[in-house]
Design a protein around this motif. Sequence first.
Motif, PDB file in Angstrom:
ATOM      1  N   LEU A 170     -58.928 -29.732 -87.368  1.00  0.00           N
ATOM      2  CA  LEU A 170     -57.946 -28.973 -87.214  1.00  0.00           C
ATOM      3  C   LEU A 170     -58.367 -27.089 -87.624  1.00  0.00           C
ATOM      4  O   LEU A 170     -58.547 -27.318 -88.820  1.00  0.00           O
ATOM      5  N   LEU A 171     -57.604 -26.363 -87.111  1.00  0.00           N
ATOM      6  CA  LEU A 171     -57.913 -24.904 -86.940  1.00  0.00           C
ATOM      7  C   LEU A 171     -57.133 -24.356 -87.992  1.00  0.00           C
ATOM      8  O   LEU A 171     -57.125 -23.428 -88.460  1.00  0.00           O
ATOM      9  N   GLY A 172     -55.668 -24.897 -87.757  1.00  0.00           N
ATOM     10  CA  GLY A 172     -54.152 -24.277 -88.609  1.00  0.00           C
ATOM     11  C   GLY A 172     -52.970 -24.797 -87.537  1.00  0.00           C
ATOM     12  O   GLY A 172     -52.789 -25.425 -86.533  1.00  0.00           O
ATOM     13  N   TYR A 173     -52.359 -24.884 -88.264  1.00  0.00           N
ATOM     14  CA  TYR A 173     -50.936 -25.523 -87.208  1.00  0.00           C
ATOM     15  C   TYR A 173     -49.343 -24.479 -87.621  1.00  0.00           C
ATOM     16  O   TYR A 173     -50.090 -23.481 -89.345  1.00  0.00           O
ATOM     17  N   ARG A 174     -48.907 -24.508 -87.783  1.00  0.00           N
ATOM     18  CA  ARG A 174     -47.677 -23.380 -88.394  1.00  0.00           C
ATOM     19  C   ARG A 174     -46.245 -24.374 -87.388  1.00  0.00           C
ATOM     20  O   ARG A 174     -46.013 -25.667 -86.841  1.00  0.00           O
ATOM     21  N   SER A 175     -45.134 -24.556 -88.033  1.00  0.00           N
ATOM     22  CA  SER A 175     -43.927 -25.238 -88.196  1.00  0.00           C
ATOM     23  C   SER A 175     -42.558 -24.558 -88.470  1.00  0.00           C
ATOM     24  O   SER A 175     -42.629 -23.970 -88.708  1.00  0.00           O
ATOM     25  N   ASP A 176     -41.630 -24.659 -87.612  1.00  0.00           N
ATOM     26  CA  ASP A 176     -40.373 -23.934 -87.757  1.00  0.00           C
ATOM     27  C   ASP A 176     -39.706 -25.972 -87.899  1.00  0.00           C
ATOM     28  O   ASP A 176     -39.468 -26.629 -87.341  1.00  0.00           O
TER      29      ASP A 176
END
Length: 409
Positions: A205-211
């Motif tokens: 996992l390189l990164g994630y974002r959420s809203d």
Amino acid sequence: MTENGSDDIPRGRPAERRDPRPGPPDLRRVGANPDFWYPVALSRSVRAGRVAATAFAGERIALFRGRSGAVHALEDRCAHRQVPLSMGVVDGETLRCCYHAWAYRGDGRISQIPYLSKGDGRPPRGVRGYPVREAYGLVFVFPGDPEKAAATALPEVPGFASPTYRTMTFSRTVRCHYSFMHENLLDMNHQFLHRGVVGRLQPRLLGYRSDPLSVEARYLFTHAGGRRNRSARLLAAEGIGGRASSDVMTIRTEYPYQTLDLVPEKAERPALRLWAVYVPEDTEQRRCHAYGLLMIEKPRIPAALHVAWPFIRHFTERVFAEDRMAVEAEQRAWDEQGEDRNHEVFPLILDVRDVLRANGVPLRPRPAPAGSTPACDGRVCDDLVPGSGPPAVEPGAPTGPETPAPPGR
């Protein structure tokens, strides 16, 4: 919003936590929000002058294509005797019930009752008509508030019309709540399941974002050995020779749809793009229909993809079959336990569960017929709680092994 671009597990959430937490409802009891456009059939399955039966979350829908070529979607029952309109006959731009030939327009209004005379009882107003649109080779209906349909956009599938890609269409029933499918695609840590097809893949996992409406994750995939299906190499743009490659995969749940882009190392655009949605079929939403559009980049030699196409489909069907095995096993465990007892530790999946809960709607248990008693099957059933037992079988639902759907294009 949470964002993370590091190579470590994203911070901001406890590393280990039981889900569901106290307070939030069990996600498997949350229904799909009907105020979106959902595909309910392949366009080619709704032939001119024919009727097709489909459903959304227990609402039976009859699709028919009139003389003009337009597709209409009606509540699948005649207002007269409740006989399914999907058994009916297309007559121009109307659909006639097979029983007494009551004719319905595309909006559900009754256009003719052949034997009705003056002075006879006033007929009912008709049946519900659903907003319907065709796009991407699929028939979409809007099962929610019809006044919201015009202002709600169809999902965007940018690669579908691009001459750079060729599209493979998937349409399969999966016996699980739609949320299991979202989790399965978004959590790429399950590659051990596919070891016999893709070899030893190492996702990082390189990164994630959420809203509130979406969750997006980026993974780096490297092949660490083991036998890798030749079609998998081709999909990763390694070419016919199969050179080594590292791929960056971006997966996004944007309620209620999912997308996946795979970009090989040093490539300028995705080698493959996937758009998918999981449409609940039954009232309890323990069975969904997965529709997918897999767009594969055309190689420099077009004939190579034409030759490889059957092998690519076979490979993707194998991967999907393994995923289906896993999510259906998760659903069976939920059915047996009557609740979700899993212990999720991956913050990314905890976030997507929050998105699905927040945007979904509570499931409404189907009321039991008056005077009916539950079937006990030899077991104590005085304390049965609605929704805690095995799923009710929907009329028309398959009861034996599933017959594979015909392959898409």
